[in-house]
Enzyme design. Structure first.
Site: not given
Lengths: 158, 324
Positions: B41, B160, B36
């Site tokens: 992650v 988003d 990200g």
């Protein structure tokens, strides 16, 4: 320094007789809090933040102090704590929060300030609640006559 | 209790995590899932419960910002939202840190990081966007709108919505909104930055420079995704903001004061010019599809944001009431 988690609940403890000592600590904490609040309000005004930001910062401070205490010979930690609370509140509330050096604290580097922010965040269990009595003020005043509203708001935020 | 005293200015690192708080050592890393803006992650397993989790690592660079504001806001929002179609932030863990102060080349891999621990989801919607059956599509759309409606009722704009931020689990049964990094609370009179939402899913009001926008921005993105499900290709794959606008106008018609009162006052309205007087012909490209689905897409992709359907009304649409 800020190590001691307040013995929450304390159960059947406290059979010790040093009440005097306890009183002194309490007195010291009171003064410490007052000093922190004073610094936050003053600095908040300097940055021209909204009143709510100062209010939120003080709630962070109080919630922190409810869980941890600052040792009596660690006055410097109070300064750091006040900055962290205000900085976090500004990040949540303000459109343009200051960068850490803008707090102009020559004694501390950014890394230490961030550590303190983290310590506050973890102590507050990451609950960044920003609901304050102000949130309800509008609902409340809406019940009054139009021409009275402003006076009520002004009195409430005194 | 403190061990050695920390000198003024340097906090005692032993205090990094308050006593009793869980640290990242409670997890065993399985694999890296993605990357990200703020860090990697990982898929991981809770050593005690055996539960799988997704750990989002927040890079802290000791920079001048202190704890990143965006992450702070994301955490604050996620703590507030509690819905089956919204990703759950289970906890936040810190690396245990070292008691030896800063610097030093110790090989402690987690030093000085913060991890957001999310429930684990199998994959994202991007993976299935171009090959889902009509009944699956309906199922996904319903969950997406339910999650979004919940956000909007709680005055949160996601800002988003796109395939990569919609996560799927339970063998394609469960959809959850994720990545609230750009999300923020809104008020009716607020004004925000308009540099949000991935280009293909960005609504016309943002492309025209509006800074005062509302829930409808998310609905536009949902409409684009819905259309992409049916068409099995992106609806408006623009490469630049200019091109994005022309692709939108080509299908949705050119905006004017008549179909969108106030549009001419948007900052960038003057920079666009109609090539040919275009009429709305969005429905034409969907001639072989379920008419209820097309009706709903049509109402999600209305240029004027105030006329765009709300998440709540969309959930009441005929599309969700009728069987396949």
């Amino acid at each position: 320094m800020l190590s001691k988690e307040r013995c929450a609940g304390g159960g059947g403890g406290g059979e010790r007789g040093d009440e005097e000592e306890e009183e002194m600590v309490e007195e010291w904490m009171k003064n410490a809090r007052a000093w922190c609040v004073g610094w936050i309000v003053k600095t908040n005004a300097g940055f021209r933040f909204s009143l709510k930001t100062a209010y939120v910062a003080v709630t962070y401070l109080d919630r922190f102090l409810a869980r941890r205490c600052v040792d009596r010979d660690k006055e410097w930690a109070l300064q750091l704590l006040s900055v962290a609370c205000l900085s976090l509140a500004a990040k949540v509330e303000e459109r343009r929060p200051p960068r850490l050096p803008e707090f102009k604290l020559d004694m501390y580097d950014c890394a230490s300030l961030m550590r303190m922010e983290l310590l506050v965040l973890t102590t507050l269990k990451w609950q960044m609640i920003t609901e304050t009595p102000f949130s309800y003020l509008n609902c409340f005043t809406a019940k009054f006559r139009h021409d009275e509203r402003k006076a009520i708001v002004l009195r409430a935020i005194e | 209790m403190d061990g050695e005293e920390a000198p003024p200015g340097a906090l005692n690192l032993a205090d990094y995590a308050p006593a009793g708080a869980r640290t990242v050592d409670c997890f065993r890393r399985i694999r890296k899932i993605g990357e990200g803006t703020y860090g990697e992650v990982f898929e991981a397993m809770d050593i005690i419960t055996g539960e799988r989790a997704a750990l989002k690592k927040i890079k802290l660079d000791d920079g001048k910002e202190g704890f990143p504001r965006q992450i702070l806001r994301e955490i604050k929002l996620l703590k507030k939202l509690d819905h089956e179609n919204i990703i759950r932030l289970k906890e936040i863990v810190v690396s245990p840190g070292t008691a030896h102060g800063a610097g030093g080349s110790d090989d402690y891999m987690y030093r000085g990081d913060i991890y957001m621990v999310f429930e684990y989801m199998d994959h994202d919607l991007k993976k299935v966007l171009h090959h889902s059956t009509p009944s699956q599509v309906k199922y996904y759309m319903e969950q997406l709108l339910k999650g979004l409606h919940y956000c909007h009722v709680n005055n949160v704009l996601h800002r988003d919505i796109k395939g990569a931020n919609l996560l799927i689990s339970g063998g394609g049964k469960l959809l959850k909104l994720a990545d609230f990094g750009l999300a923020r609370p809104f008020t009716r009179d607020g004004s925000f930055t308009n540099h949000v939402i991935t280009l293909w899913y960005r609504p016309p009001e943002l492309l025209l420079g509006a800074t005062n926008y509302a829930e409808a921005v998310d609905i536009w993105s949902v409409g684009c995704i819905f259309a992409e499900f049916l068409l099995r290709k992106p609806l408006f794959p623009g490469r630049t903001e200019q091109e994005q606008l022309s692709k939108i106008f080509e299908l949705c018609g050119f905006p004017n004061e008549e179909n969108w009162p106030g549009v001419s006052k948007l900052p960038l309205y003057k920079t666009i010019r109609p090539t040919t007087p275009t009429k709305r012909r969005l429905r034409d490209i969907f001639h072989n599809f379920d008419s209820h689905a097309v009706d709903l897409i049509d109402r999600m992709l209305i240029l004027n944001p105030t006329e765009r359907i709300s998440a709540h009304d969309a959930l009441c649409a005929a599309y969700f009431i009728t069987k396949m």
